[in-house]
Each structure stands twice: as C-alpha cells, then as structure tokens.
Design an enzyme around this catalytic site. Structure first.
Site, PDB file in Angstrom:
ATOM      1  N   GLY A 146       0.814  -1.198   0.000  1.00 17.31           N
ATOM      2  CA  GLY A 146       0.000   0.000   0.000  1.00 17.31           C
ATOM      3  C   GLY A 146       0.851   1.253   0.000  1.00 17.31           C
ATOM      4  N   CYS A 147       0.192   2.388  -0.226  1.00 12.78           N
ATOM      5  CA  CYS A 147       0.921   3.649  -0.350  1.00 12.78           C
ATOM      6  C   CYS A 147       1.476   4.123   0.997  1.00 12.78           C
ATOM      7  CB  CYS A 147       0.038   4.720  -0.982  1.00 12.78           C
ATOM      8  SG  CYS A 147      -1.600   4.882  -0.231  1.00 12.78           S
ATOM      9  N   PHE A 148       0.642   4.158   2.031  1.00 13.55           N
ATOM     10  CA  PHE A 148       1.154   4.539   3.357  1.00 13.55           C
ATOM     11  C   PHE A 148       2.256   3.598   3.835  1.00 13.55           C
ATOM     12  CE2 PHE A 148      -3.057   6.777   4.176  1.00 13.55           C
ATOM     13  CZ  PHE A 148      -2.508   8.044   4.272  1.00 13.55           C
TER      14      PHE A 148
END
Length: 343
Positions: A146-148
């Site tokens: 994921g991005c985070f």
C-alpha cells in the site's frame, strides 16, 4: 518483450500503469479490462489518452494470452480471479490489499470481507521493492504494498533492522492527497468538503496499519504495534509520512544519517536528504522516488523520520513496475527513470 494485461482499467492506478508502461522497453500492454466499460474506447474515459487505440475488454480468464496481469482494482476482486490466471502460468501483480496480509483473521477484521485461502496468502510475495526477495524463477504472485506502508516502511526499515529504537515507541503521522481515495464518488472527497480542509480519518482501523505492523514484526522477529494516524489533505497527489521513535542508545544525528545513507546507497529510488534538509511531496511528484529526511533530538534521544512519495507512483503503479522488473530479472530502474514534475 512481454505482454501484460491490466484489470480495473478505468481507475487511477491503471492509468498510471499505462502512462509508465508505454515507455517500458520490454513491455507491451495487450489488454485493458473493465467490467463497467466493456467495448468503450479508453479515450472516452480519459481524453488525455486519445493517441492510444485501446478498448476496454471483459475479463475472461480462459481467453487471456499474456505473461503478466496487473490487478489495479479495489480489494475483494483479485483473490477470486488471480488463481485461475496463475494456474495458466500467468504471473500476477496485485495492487489491492487481497494478498498483503498473511493472517486471514486480521484481513477480515480490517477489510470486512472473507480473506483469500491461506495457501494463496502463503504463496504471495509481499514486496517492498527495495527489500524484496522476489525470485525471477519461482515468484508467481506479488502483493504490491500500500501507499502509506511504502512511505513508512522505507523510513522505518533501517531503524528496525539496526535494533536502535524502542519498538513500543513508534508513532506514524501520515498525510495523503485525495487521489488515494480512487475515482469513486464519496462525500468526503467532494471539492467543497475537501478544499481548505484538513482531516484525520480511520483512526485505529485503517487497512494499512496491520500491513505496517506485519512487515516490521517480521523484520524484528517479534510482535510490534504502532500508532498510525492518516490524514487527508487538499492536494491531488503525494504522501508525507512523519515517524517519531525513541532511540534505545545514544545516537547522533550524523550517525543516524550515515546509517540511512549506507542502507540506501545502492537503492536508486530512495534519496536520503542532507542533514537538516527535509523533503516535500512536490519534489517527488510523478516519479518513483522516495525522499527521506532524518532528525535526531540528541538531548532526549528521539528521532523523527520524514518520508515522501507520490502515492500513485511509488505508492502504487511505479512500485508495481519496479516489482515487475525484479520478477523478470531486469534492472529495477527500467522504464521508471522519469524526473519528478516540478513545480
């Protein structure tokens, strides 16, 4: 040259894949799938792609003839479709959360859906590209992070690996642009709701929290929990993750900076800023870079790590292409040398 297909072709992740893969010397985008736009020319959805002649197609696993399929879909899609492709020896790179968490119960708690079978989760390779163990001979399924987690784990990895922080002290304060919410309509991303506004959301229940904890717990060989608070800011792209940690030994700012420089010396997409210099999201916009700045409060022995990425590139499609390169044994920079867009 390999052929690839992209599932979820009307979303932001897919459009970034198309933008980047059209410049990849070893890739031909053969299929773009969308269940809601079958037979429509892609230029009708995205006029900026009017120079391309793709039409959206229906996904029929039995009729696909390509080397890799990307799933740029919401969660709860790829787990049902990917196994049939893998059985045909088609490699899969999944940008959703379906294969990221190895614990089915944790997945069901945070995603509210039935998890993929345990064997599929065990066979998935969760690949932060800089610290990946992707094997070109054996890896069939990559769970793209994921991005985070991407922004955060690149900042935490050296600290955990060096065992120089108190593991119960990790606080993550992260901000994201609105494109991270995708193209679906929702009240909180309407212009009048988001503009000139700044909000925390999904506190304690964000899907990326267990993903972060799973990675660092495995790296430390013990269970680690974090405090993670995501925020939505009124910008289109970008993530800034600020990590606060307590050091467990006396460390100077110069020494910690040297550790990060050493860890990322041969990682072309991670740029460590000079001592006292901290990155901004605009400085990685449109690129696959992750820029990191380091601060040490030497009196209190706390450290602050600031990490920035473009959430649609390094946080999604760019890293997915970096993982494709690893999967096929190509240099990880192939097709990803774009300079950030500035201003």
């Amino acid at each position: 040259m390999i052929d690839v297909g992209i599932v979820g072709g009307s979303g932001y992740g897919a459009i970034e894949l198309i933008r980047l893969l059209t410049h990849h010397p070893y890739v031909n985008v053969k299929y773009i799938f969308s269940h809601s736009k079958i037979d429509e020319p892609i230029k009708e959805t995205f006029p900026h792609l009017s120079h391309l002649t793709y039409q959206y197609e229906a996904l029929n696993s039995g009729d696909i003839n390509c080397d890799v399929v990307y799933f740029a879909t919401p969660s709860n899609v790829s787990k049902d479709l990917a196994p049939a492709l893998i059985e045909q020896n088609i490699k899969v790179i999944d940008l959703s959360g379906d294969f990221r968490l190895s614990n089915r119960t944790v997945y069901e708690t945070y995603y509210g859906e039935v998890a993929a079978p345990q064997q599929q989760l065990d066979n998935a390779n969760y690949s932060i590209a800089e610290w990946s163990d992707v094997n070109p001979q054996t890896t069939q399924l990559i769970a793209n992070p994921g991005c985070f987690p991407t922004a955060t784990l690149l900042g935490l990895h050296p600290l955990i690996d060096q065992q120089i922080i108190d593991y119960d002290s990790i606080i993550i304060d992260a901000k994201t642009g609105v494109s991270g919410a995708g193209r679906s309509l929702a009240q909180h991303v309407h212009f009048s709701e988001m503009n000139e506004n700044f909000s925390a959301y999904a506190i304690g229940k964000h899907k990326h929290k267990p993903e972060i904890e799973q990675y660092i717990s495995k790296l430390a060989n013990q269970e680690i929990k974090v405090i993670f608070t995501p925020h939505l800011v009124p910008m289109t792209r970008g993530i800034l993750s600020t990590m606060y940690v307590k050091l467990n030994q006396h460390v100077t700012g110069e020494y910690l900076h040297s550790i990060f420089k050493e860890y990322y010396e041969d990682k072309p997409f991670v740029r460590i800023r000079d001592v006292g210099v901290y990155p901004k999201t605009k400085e990685v916009y449109g690129s696959n870079f992750c820029d990191i700045g380091i601060y040490v409060d030497e009196e209190r022995q706390n450290a602050i790590i600031v990490s920035v990425i473009d959430n649609l590139v390094k946080g999604a499609s760019g890293q997915a292409i970096q993982n494709l390169n690893l999967m096929f044994g190509w240099h990880e920079k192939t097709g990803l040398t774009q300079t950030p867009v500035y201003p």
